[in-house]
Design a protein around this motif. Structure first.
Motif: not given
Length: 392
Positions: A257-268
Motif C-alpha cells: 500500500n505505502a510503496k505502490v497502491l496508495d500512490k495511485g499505481m497498479v501493483g504486480h
C-alpha cells in the motif's frame, strides 16, 4: 405692668375709651361712640398701624384710633399628596401638566451621564421612576441597579438575587449534555474532514504521483535508461491501458500500500508466496491489484468490463494486448487460487498467457474481492506502433 391695649390682652382698656382686642380673643359686638357720631371704628377712615411698642398711632384730625391690623386667617388643613395614579381610581388630567406617568424608555446603549426627564405624577410615581433609573429612594446611582421581580417590578433582595442566580446556573445534567453535544459536533467535523481527505485529497495526490511516474517511465524508455529484467519493490516497469474505462496507470513491482497502491499505481504480484508471471513469459498468469476507491482508484469501474474488452500492457519494448474473458463478482480475500497459472474459476482449461485484475468489493469496503480475467491475443513491438486497441 402691661400697657393698655397691648396685643395678647383680653378686653383691656384703651386710650380714648376704646376696648383692647387680642388676636385670638373673642370680641363683643361693637357699638357706636357719641364722640364719633354714627360712624364706627371701621368707618372712621384708613386702618391705623401699630408702633414699635405695640400702641396704635393716632389717625385722622380727631386723634382717633383704629383697630389693630389683623393678618388674614386661613384654617389649617392636613397635608395631602397630589393626585396619584396609585391612590385615585379616576382623575381628570391636567392639560398644563402634560401626560402623566409617561414611561421613560432608556436605551441599553445610552450614556450613564444623560439626565432623564423628571417623572410626572405623585410621590409614589416619582419613587418608581427613580427606582427605574437606578437611583433608589434618595437618588444617585449606587452601582448597578438590582434586578426586578417580573411579577411585581420591585427590586430583588440579596437572598432573592442569589436564588435567581442559582436557578440560572445550569445543572450538572445540562453541563453534561452540552459537553456530549460538543464532543459529537467535534467528532462529526473530524469525520467529515477524514472523509474529505479519503475521497478527494488522496485521489488528487495519487493522480499526481501516478502521472509523474508514467511520464518518467516514458522518458526513461525514450532515452534508453531502463532495461527489461528484475525490478525492485515499488519500481515502475510498465503502463496499463484500459481504453473502455479511460484508464492509464503505471505498473510497479509489489502490492504494498505505502510503496505502490496508495500512490495511485497498479501493483504486480511479484513476491512469494503470491508471485505471478511477467507479461513476456511464454506461459503464466500476470496478476495485478489496485484500489477501487480512494488513492487514485484506477480499478473503480472494472466491474463494468465485458468479455471482448481490451486490456493493454505497455512495456519498454512491447505492447501486450489482452481480451477480457470472464469475471468473478465476489470472492474471499483468501482465495489465492485466482492467481494460479491456470486460474480456478476462470474457465481456462490449460496453460496460457493470462491476466488477472483484483480489487476490493463492495465499493468503499475491503470485505470481498472482485476478479476479472483476460487472455493475451496480441504481442506487438513498440517499433511497429500502437496496437489497434489504443488507436480506436
Amino acid at each position: 405692668m402691661r400697657r393698655p391695649g397691648c396685643r395678647g390682652e383680653v378686653g383691656g382698656a384703651r386710650p380714648g375709651g376704646g376696648q383692647g382686642h387680642g388676636v385670638t380673643a373673642l370680641r363683643p359686638e361693637r357699638k357706636t361712640d357719641a364722640s364719633y357720631g354714627d360712624q364706627s371704628y371701621e368707618a372712621s377712615g384708613a386702618l391705623g398701624q401699630w408702633d414699635a411698642t405695640g400702641a396704635r398711632e393716632p389717625h385722622g384730625a380727631q386723634g382717633s384710633y383704629k383697630e389693630p391690623y389683623e393678618e388674614p386667617y386661613e384654617p389649617y388643613e392636613p397635608y395631602r399628596d397630589p393626585l396619584d395614579d396609585e391612590t385615585m381610581a379616576l382623575r381628570v388630567p391636567d392639560p398644563a401638566a402634560g401626560p402623566q406617568n409617561e414611561a421613560v424608555s432608556v436605551s441599553a446603549g445610552s450614556s450613564a451621564s444623560s439626565s432623564p426627564e423628571p417623572a410626572a405624577g405623585g410621590r409614589a410615581a416619582r419613587r418608581k421612576a427613580a427606582k427605574r433609573r437606578g437611583g433608589g429612594r434618595h437618588g444617585g446611582n449606587r452601582g448597578t441597579a438590582p434586578a426586578a421581580a417580573p411579577e411585581t417590578g420591585r427590586p430583588l433582595s440579596r437572598v432573592e438575587a442569589r436564588r435567581q442566580a442559582r436557578l440560572r446556573k445550569p445543572s450538572p445534567a445540562v453541563v453534561a449534555s452540552r459537553a456530549i453535544g460538543e464532543v459529537f459536533i467535534t467528532t462529526g467535523v473530524l469525520m467529515l474532514l477524514f472523509v474529505t481527505y479519503q475521497l478527494w485529497w488522496t485521489n488528487v495526490r495519487a493522480h499526481a504521483q501516478a502521472g509523474s511516474e508514467t511520464h518518467q517511465l516514458q522518458d526513461d524508455w525514450a532515452s534508453g535508461k531502463r532495461n527489461p529484467g528484475v525490478f525492485a519493490p515499488g519500481q515502475g516497469f510498465a503502463i496499463l491501458h484500459i481504453p473502455t474505462l479511460d484508464v492509464v496507470a503505471p505498473i510497479a513491482e509489489g502490492v504494498s500500500n505505502a510503496k505502490v497502491l496508495d500512490k495511485g499505481m497498479v501493483g504486480h504480484y511479484g513476491e512469494a508466496p503470491l508471485k505471478t508471471a511477467m507479461p513476456d513469459a511464454r506461459t503464466g498468469n500476470f496478476g495485478l491489484a489496485a484500489h477501487r476507491n480512494t488513492h487514485g482508484e484506477p480499478f473503480r469501474y472494472i466491474n463494468r468490463l465485458k468479455p471482448g474488452d481490451a486490456v493493454v500492457v505497455e512495456t519498454q519494448d512491447t505492447y501486450y494486448v489482452y481480451k477480457v474473458t470472464s469475471t468473478l463478482p465476489v470472492t474471499s480475500p483468501s482465495n489465492t487460487s485466482v492467481l494460479d497459472p491456470v486460474p480456478r474459476g476462470s474457465g481456462f482449461t490449460g496453460p496460457g498467457r493470462y491476466i488477472t485484475l483484483t480489487t476490493c468489493t463492495p465499493e468503499f469496503t475491503s470485505k470481498y474481492r472482485l476478479i476479472v480475467w483476460g487472455k493475451m491475443v496480441q504481442e506487438r513491438p513498440r517499433s511497429e506502433g500502437k496496437p489497434d486497441a489504443l488507436i480506436e
